[in-house]
Design an enzyme around this catalytic site. Structure first.
Site, short mmCIF file in Angstrom:
data_model
loop_
_atom_site.label_atom_id
_atom_site.label_comp_id
_atom_site.label_asym_id
_atom_site.label_seq_id
_atom_site.Cartn_x
_atom_site.Cartn_y
_atom_site.Cartn_z
N ASN A 32 72.12 9.43 32.46
CA ASN A 32 72.92 8.21 32.35
C ASN A 32 74.08 8.47 31.37
O ASN A 32 74.29 7.75 30.40
CB ASN A 32 72.05 7.03 31.88
N LEU A 33 74.82 9.52 31.69
CA LEU A 33 75.75 10.10 30.72
C LEU A 33 76.99 9.23 30.51
O LEU A 33 77.46 8.56 31.41
CB LEU A 33 76.18 11.49 31.20
N GLY A 36 80.30 10.24 25.27
CA GLY A 36 79.69 10.90 24.11
C GLY A 36 78.96 12.17 24.52
O GLY A 36 79.07 13.22 23.88
N HIS A 37 78.21 12.08 25.63
CA HIS A 37 77.50 13.28 26.12
C HIS A 37 78.50 14.35 26.55
O HIS A 37 78.29 15.55 26.29
CB HIS A 37 76.63 12.93 27.33
N GLU A 150 75.51 12.41 16.46
CA GLU A 150 75.20 11.83 15.14
C GLU A 150 74.84 10.35 15.23
O GLU A 150 74.36 9.78 14.26
CB GLU A 150 76.39 12.02 14.19
N VAL A 178 80.97 9.21 19.33
CA VAL A 178 82.16 8.80 20.10
C VAL A 178 82.08 7.28 20.27
O VAL A 178 81.02 6.75 20.60
CB VAL A 178 82.19 9.50 21.47
N SER A 188 73.83 5.03 26.13
CA SER A 188 73.36 4.72 27.48
C SER A 188 72.87 3.28 27.57
O SER A 188 72.90 2.67 28.63
CB SER A 188 72.22 5.66 27.86
#
Ligand code: PAF
Length: 283
Positions: A32-33, A36-37, A150, A178, A188
């Site tokens: 469920n990207l 940020g991923h 983080e 992010v 997510s």
């Protein structure tokens, strides 16, 4: 990008890369990207010539009343994003590949102490599930470096401690959170927010920022700051779980002369439990 589902296929590719002397970076995810991923993958590509991401919704880190069943499974969309980001290998195993026996019959890896505070209070089994699956992913992928966001600072500290205690020859890299333009940390679980809740959600980060500013201006009564922050969150519609000022590196409560502090917050908004944190370097 190559996608593999079985441990045998994963090991074959990793072995080939290791034989060729290539460094490998790992980005573990539950899918469920979001951006940020993808930022983690971009950072991984700067650290190693070979990048692997895993997508595995890990049942061991969800409590019985949590959202394991509802957690979005979006493999096709995730694969497209990872391929566009230049990832080399996606590992997307089935549950039975990772846990061939019932969960309570599987060996577990538990870090003491650190999981007993913050998120660990309302999610008592969560971090043991995380450290167990991350250990398995480390053993399978044998990365030289692994990257974690983080936003999940407590998770990052726990995984760092685990890697040190178990002599894992892996560099653990934390990547800054992010955020959306209004400050909301990418997650997510933001997808669970209704439009009305989404409009309220940036107040979590705004409350962290205002607390940090007061600390930097010299306020040191941390209990007062924490209580005021929780009241502010409640007033706009959150149900705060915690809002705490702690030492960044070991998550202990700070003494007055500690300088490397971080503020941690978790709060419910509708069916979304949002978490965030902010560094407060003092002095
Ligand atoms: O941060 C996450 O997405 C998960 O906790 C992790 C590290 C992939 C383990 O399942």
């Amino acid at each position: 990008m190559q996608t593999v589902h079985s441990i045998a296929e994963l090991r074959a590719q990793i072995t080939a890369w290791k034989r060729a002397g290539e460094r490998v970076a790992l980005v573990p995810t539950m899918g469920n990207l979001h951006r940020g991923h993808i930022h983690l993958v971009e950072q991984a590509r700067t650290l190693a010539p070979r990048t692997v991401a895993s997508i595995f919704v890990n049942p061991m880190q969800f409590g019985p009343s949590e959202d394991f069943a509802a957690y979005p499974r979006t493999l096709d969309n995730d694969s497209r994003q990872l391929a566009a980001a230049g990832l080399d290998l996606l590992f997307a195993p089935d549950i039975t590949d990772i846990y061939p026996r019932p969960l309570d019959e599987m060996t577990q890896v538990a870090v003491p102490g650190l999981p007993l505070v913050l998120c660990g209070i309302s999610r008592p089994i969560h971090f043991c599930g995380v450290t167990t699956v991350v250990t398995k992913l480390f053993n399978l992928v044998q990365p030289d470096v692994a990257l974690f966001g983080e936003k999940d600072w407590q998770q990052l500290v726990i995984i760092r401690r685990m890697a040190i205690d178990l002599d894992m020859p892996i560099e653990i890299v934390g990547v800054p959170t992010v955020r959306e333009a209004d400050g909301l940390a990418m997650s997510s679980r933001n997808g669970y927010l209704s439009p009305a809740e989404r409009a309220i959600a940036p107040a979590l980060y705004a409350t962290l920022v205002s607390c940090a500013e007061r600390m930097q201006a010299g306020e040191r009564d941390y209990a007062v700051l924490e209580n005021e922050a929780k009241a502010r969150l409640t007033a706009v519609g959150f149900q705060p779980d915690y809002f705490e000022i702690r030492r960044a590196d070991d998550l202990h409560r700070p003494a007055l002369d500690d300088t490397g502090l971080r503020i941690f917050a978790a709060a419910w908004l509708g069916r979304a439990r949002l978490i965030d944190n902010l560094a407060v370097p003092l002095g």
